[in-house]
Scaffold this motif. Structure first.
Motif, PDB file in Angstrom:
ATOM      1  N   LEU A  38     -52.603   0.158 -34.424  1.00  0.00           N
ATOM      2  CA  LEU A  38     -53.179   0.780 -35.617  1.00  0.00           C
ATOM      3  C   LEU A  38     -52.155   0.933 -36.752  1.00  0.00           C
ATOM      4  O   LEU A  38     -52.531   1.137 -37.898  1.00  0.00           O
ATOM      5  N   THR A  39     -50.875   0.822 -36.426  1.00  0.00           N
ATOM      6  CA  THR A  39     -49.841   0.932 -37.459  1.00  0.00           C
ATOM      7  C   THR A  39     -49.720  -0.354 -38.276  1.00  0.00           C
ATOM      8  O   THR A  39     -49.068  -0.373 -39.320  1.00  0.00           O
ATOM      9  N   GLY A  40     -50.338  -1.417 -37.780  1.00  0.00           N
ATOM     10  CA  GLY A  40     -50.261  -2.689 -38.492  1.00  0.00           C
ATOM     11  C   GLY A  40     -49.157  -3.612 -38.006  1.00  0.00           C
ATOM     12  O   GLY A  40     -48.929  -4.678 -38.593  1.00  0.00           O
ATOM     13  N   MET A  41     -48.458  -3.245 -36.941  1.00  0.00           N
ATOM     14  CA  MET A  41     -47.424  -4.125 -36.376  1.00  0.00           C
ATOM     15  C   MET A  41     -48.061  -5.386 -35.802  1.00  0.00           C
ATOM     16  O   MET A  41     -49.212  -5.370 -35.380  1.00  0.00           O
ATOM     17  N   ASN A  42     -47.285  -6.460 -35.731  1.00  0.00           N
ATOM     18  CA  ASN A  42     -47.779  -7.653 -35.044  1.00  0.00           C
ATOM     19  C   ASN A  42     -47.774  -7.389 -33.533  1.00  0.00           C
ATOM     20  O   ASN A  42     -47.006  -6.544 -33.042  1.00  0.00           O
ATOM     21  N   PRO A  43     -48.623  -8.078 -32.767  1.00  0.00           N
ATOM     22  CA  PRO A  43     -48.783  -7.789 -31.334  1.00  0.00           C
ATOM     23  C   PRO A  43     -47.499  -7.824 -30.514  1.00  0.00           C
ATOM     24  O   PRO A  43     -47.308  -6.986 -29.624  1.00  0.00           O
ATOM     25  N   VAL A  44     -46.608  -8.774 -30.789  1.00  0.00           N
ATOM     26  CA  VAL A  44     -45.362  -8.850 -30.015  1.00  0.00           C
ATOM     27  C   VAL A  44     -44.464  -7.658 -30.317  1.00  0.00           C
ATOM     28  O   VAL A  44     -43.851  -7.076 -29.423  1.00  0.00           O
ATOM     29  N   ALA A  45     -44.406  -7.240 -31.580  1.00  0.00           N
ATOM     30  CA  ALA A  45     -43.634  -6.047 -31.951  1.00  0.00           C
ATOM     31  C   ALA A  45     -44.217  -4.804 -31.301  1.00  0.00           C
ATOM     32  O   ALA A  45     -43.488  -3.888 -30.907  1.00  0.00           O
ATOM     33  N   VAL A  46     -45.535  -4.776 -31.172  1.00  0.00           N
ATOM     34  CA  VAL A  46     -46.197  -3.653 -30.491  1.00  0.00           C
ATOM     35  C   VAL A  46     -45.757  -3.582 -29.031  1.00  0.00           C
ATOM     36  O   VAL A  46     -45.383  -2.516 -28.530  1.00  0.00           O
ATOM     37  N   LEU A  47     -45.788  -4.719 -28.327  1.00  0.00           N
ATOM     38  CA  LEU A  47     -45.359  -4.739 -26.922  1.00  0.00           C
ATOM     39  C   LEU A  47     -43.885  -4.346 -26.792  1.00  0.00           C
ATOM     40  O   LEU A  47     -43.508  -3.613 -25.877  1.00  0.00           O
ATOM     41  N   ALA A  48     -43.063  -4.828 -27.731  1.00  0.00           N
ATOM     42  CA  ALA A  48     -41.629  -4.532 -27.691  1.00  0.00           C
ATOM     43  C   ALA A  48     -41.358  -3.048 -27.919  1.00  0.00           C
ATOM     44  O   ALA A  48     -40.592  -2.419 -27.182  1.00  0.00           O
ATOM     45  N   THR A  49     -41.977  -2.478 -28.932  1.00  0.00           N
ATOM     46  CA  THR A  49     -41.783  -1.060 -29.249  1.00  0.00           C
ATOM     47  C   THR A  49     -42.352  -0.184 -28.151  1.00  0.00           C
ATOM     48  O   THR A  49     -41.788   0.862 -27.813  1.00  0.00           O
ATOM     49  N   ASN A  50     -43.445  -0.619 -27.557  1.00  0.00           N
ATOM     50  CA  ASN A  50     -44.030   0.114 -26.440  1.00  0.00           C
ATOM     51  C   ASN A  50     -43.065   0.172 -25.261  1.00  0.00           C
ATOM     52  O   ASN A  50     -42.980   1.187 -24.557  1.00  0.00           O
ATOM     53  N   LYS A  51     -42.320  -0.908 -25.040  1.00  0.00           N
ATOM     54  CA  LYS A  51     -41.355  -0.928 -23.937  1.00  0.00           C
ATOM     55  C   LYS A  51     -40.221   0.069 -24.160  1.00  0.00           C
ATOM     56  O   LYS A  51     -39.715   0.667 -23.210  1.00  0.00           O
ATOM     57  N   LEU A  52     -39.824   0.237 -25.410  1.00  0.00           N
ATOM     58  CA  LEU A  52     -38.761   1.197 -25.707  1.00  0.00           C
ATOM     59  C   LEU A  52     -39.166   2.603 -25.278  1.00  0.00           C
ATOM     60  O   LEU A  52     -38.425   3.291 -24.574  1.00  0.00           O
ATOM     61  N   GLN A  53     -40.368   3.021 -25.686  1.00  0.00           N
ATOM     62  CA  GLN A  53     -40.794   4.371 -25.333  1.00  0.00           C
ATOM     63  C   GLN A  53     -41.173   4.466 -23.849  1.00  0.00           C
ATOM     64  O   GLN A  53     -40.976   5.495 -23.215  1.00  0.00           O
ATOM     65  N   ALA A  54     -41.680   3.373 -23.273  1.00  0.00           N
ATOM     66  CA  ALA A  54     -42.042   3.389 -21.851  1.00  0.00           C
ATOM     67  C   ALA A  54     -40.810   3.535 -20.961  1.00  0.00           C
ATOM     68  O   ALA A  54     -40.877   4.146 -19.887  1.00  0.00           O
ATOM     69  N   CYS A  55     -39.688   2.985 -21.402  1.00  0.00           N
ATOM     70  CA  CYS A  55     -38.436   3.128 -20.634  1.00  0.00           C
ATOM     71  C   CYS A  55     -38.071   4.594 -20.464  1.00  0.00           C
ATOM     72  O   CYS A  55     -37.616   5.015 -19.401  1.00  0.00           O
ATOM     73  N   ALA A  56     -38.272   5.368 -21.519  1.00  0.00           N
ATOM     74  CA  ALA A  56     -37.946   6.795 -21.451  1.00  0.00           C
ATOM     75  C   ALA A  56     -38.823   7.505 -20.433  1.00  0.00           C
ATOM     76  O   ALA A  56     -38.349   8.327 -19.645  1.00  0.00           O
ATOM     77  N   GLY A  57     -40.120   7.181 -20.445  1.00  0.00           N
ATOM     78  CA  GLY A  57     -41.039   7.829 -19.514  1.00  0.00           C
ATOM     79  C   GLY A  57     -40.738   7.484 -18.075  1.00  0.00           C
ATOM     80  O   GLY A  57     -40.670   8.371 -17.210  1.00  0.00           O
TER      81      GLY A  57
END
Length: 249
Positions: A38-57
């Motif tokens: 919903l932020t308008g990122m491209n799909p690959v950037a979404v997966l990449a950024t999601n991995k950053l926060q998922a690592c913390a969890g």
């Protein structure tokens, strides 16, 4: 993409709730990925950024499980390495091709997991006889789930948990604890290769990472306190919610 305080706040709380759910049953990515899209990122950037926060969890949940004595990393080192390698390969592949096939097949796979869990009332209450040796599990199942996580991601924790119960005969608490550490290995591998590919949006990822840390801490303590009786219905609900999300957006 314009980062407003309102948007950052929403992403923080989405990550917090996703971290809580992920620590217990997996599937948090089905919350965070749509939010990031919903932020308008491209799909690959979404997966990449999601991995950053998922690592913390996954890191937060893993530390809690280790402190509680539910898992011992040294005893899982081969599985962790194989899951790491599988995830690295998947991450390279997703940057080269769209994950269309997985998007189509995933609802059926996750739906089957949910149905199996729903109609297996004694699933994971007690340890049972393993159907697969530890060696075979480490060399086949761990890297395959890792490959999936690097290529797409959502539901990885669920797949690790249920595979430990069904194939290795673990009780649900032990299986969930092991799943968190394996999921951390796949997340960190994926993140490394996304960073090398220059795909991570750091500001968004770091804000969501904070939410994930808090949510995962709370969720992992619920696992320890609630046991299989609490985890099983959460897995069922998460599975069917993921299927609904994947089929109907």
């Amino acid at each position: 993409m314009e980062l407003t305080i309102q948007l950052i706040s929403i992403l923080f709380f989405v990550a917090l709730f996703a971290g809580f759910i992920d620590a217990m049953a997996g599937g948090g990515g089905l919350l965070t990925i749509p939010a990031l899209l919903l932020t308008g990122m491209n799909p690959v950037a979404v997966l990449a950024t999601n991995k950053l926060q998922a690592c913390a969890g996954s890191f937060s949940a893993s530390v809690t499980m280790i402190k509680k004595g539910l898992i011992h990393p040294k005893m899982m080192k081969v599985a962790l390495i194989m899951a790491f390698v599988g995830s690295a390969v998947g991450t390279v592949l997703v940057q080269l091709s769209p994950p269309d096939f997985l998007q189509k097949a995933l609802p059926f796979v996750i739906g089957a997991v949910g149905v199996y869990t729903l109609f297996s009332p004694n699933l994971g209450k007690l340890e049972t006889t393993p159907k697969m040796s530890q060696k075979l599990y480490e060399r086949t199942v761990a890297p395959l789930i890792g490959l999936y996580d690097g290529y797409f991601g959502p539901g990885t924790g669920t797949f690790f948990s249920l595979s430990q119960v069904v194939l290795r005969g673990r009780d649900l608490v032990q299986a969930t604890a092991r799943a968190k550490l394996l999921n951390f290995a796949t997340n960190i591998a994926s993140l490394i290769f996304f960073v090398l590919g220059g795909q991570v949006v750091w500001v968004v990822g770091l804000v969501m990472m904070t939410g994930q840390l808090i949510g995962a801490y709370l969720g992992s303590h619920m696992v320890v306190k609630g046991g299989a009786k609490f985890i099983r219905p959460v897995i069922v609900v998460v599975c069917f919610c993921m299927v609904a999300k994947l089929l109907w957006g």
